[in-house]
Design a protein around this motif. Structure first.
Motif, PDB file in Angstrom:
ATOM      1  N   PRO A 279       0.807  -1.217   0.000  1.00 31.03           N
ATOM      2  CA  PRO A 279       0.000   0.000   0.000  1.00 31.03           C
ATOM      3  C   PRO A 279       0.845   1.274   0.000  1.00 31.03           C
ATOM      4  CG  PRO A 279      -0.886  -1.585   1.569  1.00 31.03           C
ATOM      5  CD  PRO A 279       0.429  -2.136   1.099  1.00 31.03           C
ATOM      6  N   LEU A 280       0.413   2.247  -0.783  1.00 32.46           N
ATOM      7  CA  LEU A 280       1.062   3.552  -0.816  1.00 32.46           C
ATOM      8  C   LEU A 280       0.510   4.448   0.280  1.00 32.46           C
ATOM      9  CD1 LEU A 280       1.003   4.276  -4.654  1.00 32.46           C
ATOM     10  CD2 LEU A 280       3.052   3.885  -3.278  1.00 32.46           C
ATOM     11  N   GLU A 281       1.307   5.412   0.688  1.00 31.69           N
ATOM     12  CA  GLU A 281       0.868   6.345   1.727  1.00 31.69           C
ATOM     13  C   GLU A 281      -0.381   7.119   1.299  1.00 31.69           C
ATOM     14  OE1 GLU A 281       4.084   8.888   2.743  1.00 31.69           O
ATOM     15  OE2 GLU A 281       5.387   7.255   3.415  1.00 31.69           O
ATOM     16  N   THR A 282      -0.546   7.294  -0.014  1.00 29.32           N
ATOM     17  CA  THR A 282      -1.681   8.071  -0.518  1.00 29.32           C
ATOM     18  C   THR A 282      -2.989   7.281  -0.521  1.00 29.32           C
ATOM     19  OG1 THR A 282      -0.996   7.392  -2.743  1.00 29.32           O
ATOM     20  CG2 THR A 282      -0.259   9.554  -1.975  1.00 29.32           C
ATOM     21  N   GLN A 283      -2.928   5.975  -0.285  1.00 32.37           N
ATOM     22  CA  GLN A 283      -4.130   5.135  -0.319  1.00 32.37           C
ATOM     23  C   GLN A 283      -4.809   5.164   1.050  1.00 32.37           C
ATOM     24  OE1 GLN A 283      -1.859   1.711  -1.965  1.00 32.37           O
ATOM     25  NE2 GLN A 283      -3.410   1.652  -3.560  1.00 32.37           N
ATOM     26  N   ARG A 284      -5.617   6.188   1.262  1.00 28.95           N
ATOM     27  CA  ARG A 284      -6.197   6.436   2.585  1.00 28.95           C
ATOM     28  C   ARG A 284      -7.475   5.652   2.852  1.00 28.95           C
ATOM     29  NH1 ARG A 284      -3.330  10.523   5.401  1.00 28.95           N
ATOM     30  NH2 ARG A 284      -1.434  10.860   4.177  1.00 28.95           N
ATOM     31  N   ILE A 286      -7.435   2.243   2.762  1.00 22.91           N
ATOM     32  CA  ILE A 286      -7.008   0.929   3.228  1.00 22.91           C
ATOM     33  C   ILE A 286      -6.776   0.983   4.731  1.00 22.91           C
ATOM     34  CG2 ILE A 286      -5.209  -0.838   3.036  1.00 22.91           C
ATOM     35  CD1 ILE A 286      -4.781   0.048   0.172  1.00 22.91           C
ATOM     36  N   ASN A 289      -3.237   0.674   6.004  1.00 19.94           N
ATOM     37  CA  ASN A 289      -2.474   1.878   5.719  1.00 19.94           C
ATOM     38  C   ASN A 289      -2.790   2.989   6.715  1.00 19.94           C
ATOM     39  OD1 ASN A 289      -0.442   2.633   3.942  1.00 19.94           O
ATOM     40  ND2 ASN A 289      -1.809   3.921   2.746  1.00 19.94           N
ATOM     41  N   TYR A 292      -1.053   2.192   9.914  1.00 12.19           N
ATOM     42  CA  TYR A 292       0.374   2.487   9.779  1.00 12.19           C
ATOM     43  C   TYR A 292       0.646   3.994   9.844  1.00 12.19           C
ATOM     44  CZ  TYR A 292       4.810   3.316   7.361  1.00 12.19           C
ATOM     45  OH  TYR A 292       6.055   3.770   7.026  1.00 12.19           O
ATOM     46  N   LEU A 293      -0.115   4.774   9.087  1.00 11.66           N
ATOM     47  CA  LEU A 293       0.101   6.216   9.047  1.00 11.66           C
ATOM     48  C   LEU A 293      -0.171   6.867  10.402  1.00 11.66           C
ATOM     49  CD1 LEU A 293      -1.465   6.982   5.559  1.00 11.66           C
ATOM     50  CD2 LEU A 293       0.967   6.981   6.150  1.00 11.66           C
ATOM     51  N   ILE A 309       6.739   0.416   5.485  1.00  8.99           N
ATOM     52  CA  ILE A 309       5.488  -0.325   5.576  1.00  8.99           C
ATOM     53  C   ILE A 309       5.708  -1.818   5.311  1.00  8.99           C
ATOM     54  CG2 ILE A 309       4.735  -0.029   3.170  1.00  8.99           C
ATOM     55  CD1 ILE A 309       1.860   0.425   4.427  1.00  8.99           C
ATOM     56  N   PHE A 351      -5.143  -5.578   3.012  1.00 11.19           N
ATOM     57  CA  PHE A 351      -4.005  -6.224   2.359  1.00 11.19           C
ATOM     58  C   PHE A 351      -4.032  -7.686   2.767  1.00 11.19           C
ATOM     59  CE2 PHE A 351       0.436  -7.540   1.861  1.00 11.19           C
ATOM     60  CZ  PHE A 351       0.713  -7.059   0.586  1.00 11.19           C
TER      61      PHE A 351
END
Length: 379
Positions: A279-284, A286, A289, A292-293, A309, A351
């Motif tokens: 997952p990318l940081e921009t995928q808000r 998930i 994620n 994690y953020l 991540i 995920f």
């Protein structure tokens, strides 16, 4: 009166016998080891993976641990030297009796560890091995949480063919990582109508990419695929652009795009495309994620980066297995392996991991993104 006393004693004995495991486990700990590069040219990756592991482990410990037992992380610095990886893993396993290892970095290092047989002989699993090479994924007691390099390349070539792109240059680290990337490219290029117009390697654990830059500028492919580590990829992008290279640049998922952006700046990094296997940081949207953020934003760990991540997910997968393995006491390596192998389509929060197929990684998710204006990530 004596009957009452006897009854009380029986009840007390039963209560003592049936104490919740969480209370009985107080004072005990679960040891997890990490052998990774914390110095040398790949230190940025080793520290980032460790920071992600620690972020989740600290969170679990703050919540009371695994069934009342705290997780203790023990680290060793292999400086990305394969012989040191093996020696330190042996030392750590013998001296600390970990239930698992986590987050060892590098295809060559992991291949050496697998060939040595220490994981198989000790029964200790390695979770979140940082490589997508087929040889690593097939290793005994090795659990990879992301898609393989071959899956990345196959998906990339399929996308390029759909865009009418036919000529691809391949830059690779001259070691086991590079050989796996080459094998993956050779296996699928023809089926997608892709011509490997040029290929050039650079020495392992260096940023000596000058010859590779010259080869790609001279060959003039439409796309250059970088089967390279972070520091070398950054140097290649810098020199290639300065040398007048015009091809679109695609990086494998092992490249830390946050580091690339920081070193090259928004203008220098603009247009750099890369594989996404986590997952990318921009995928808000998930849940994993967001977790994690949230924890990352509360942390002051300077080593947390775009690669972290991967360590976070590896730790989350390990804790999932530990929860079951610790049902009857301090978990054993054998119990952890059994419960990792039993993970079938386990949703960690948007995920999914599945270790049910031997010889396959826990995930086959592959997507692509690009660094756009101002360093913004565009999918």
């Amino acid at each position: 009166m004596s009957g009452i006393i006897r009854s009380f004693s029986v009840v007390a004995s039963l209560l003592a016998f049936c104490l919740p495991f969480e209370l009985a486990a107080q004072g005990r700990e679960i040891v997890v080891g990490q052998v990774a590069p914390f110095s040398g040219p790949q230190a940025v990756t080793g520290r980032a993976i460790h920071a992600g592991v620690k972020l989740y482990v600290d969170h679990v410990n703050a919540q009371g641990g695994v069934r009342g037992m705290k997780i203790r992380l023990v680290t060793r610095d292999d400086a990305q030297q394969a012989a040191q990886t093996v020696a330190l893993a042996r030392e750590l396993i013998a001296g600390e009796s970990p239930v698992a290892l986590i987050g060892t970095v590098g295809t060559t290092n992991l291949e050496a560890l697998i060939a040595d047989g220490v994981l198989q002989k000790s029964g200790v699993p390695l979770v979140g091995a940082v490589s997508g090479a087929s040889s690593v994924i097939a290793g005994k007691n090795v659990f990879v949480i992301k898609a393989s390099y071959h899956e990345e390349i196959n998906r990339l070539f399929a996308n390029l063919a759909g865009l009418g792109i036919k000529r691809v240059g391949l830059v690779y680290q001259d070691d086991a990582l590079g050989q796996d990337v080459i094998a993956g490219a050779d296996a699928v290029a023809r089926s997608h109508g892709i011509e490997l117009a040029a290929r050039a390697g650079y020495p392992r654990n260096t940023v000596e990419v000058g010859e590779a830059v010259s080869a790609m500028v001279q060959a003039g492919p439409q796309v250059v695929l970088l089967g390279a580590t972070t520091a070398a990829a950054i140097e290649f992008v810098r020199q290639y652009r300065e040398g007048g290279g015009l091809a679109m640049l695609y990086g494998m998922s092992i490249i830390d795009t946050r580091q690339l952006l920081a070193k090259l700046g928004p203008d220098g990094a603009r247009g750099f495309a890369f594989s996404v296997v986590l997952p990318l940081e921009t995928q808000r949207t998930i849940a994993l994620n967001l977790e994690y953020l949230r924890l990352r934003d509360q942390s002051k760990d300077a080593d947390l980066s775009a690669r972290s991540i991967e360590g976070f997910i590896a730790a989350k997968a390990l804790v999932h297995a530990l929860q079951s393995a610790a049902a009857d006491g301090v978990p054993t390596p054998a119990a952890v392996v059994k419960n990792l192998q039993a993970m079938r389509k386990v949703d960690l929060g948007g995920f999914v991991l599945d270790f049910g197929q031997p010889g396959r990684s826990g995930s086959s998710y592959v997507d692509f993104a690009m660094l756009g204006d101002g360093g913004r990530v565009v999918q």
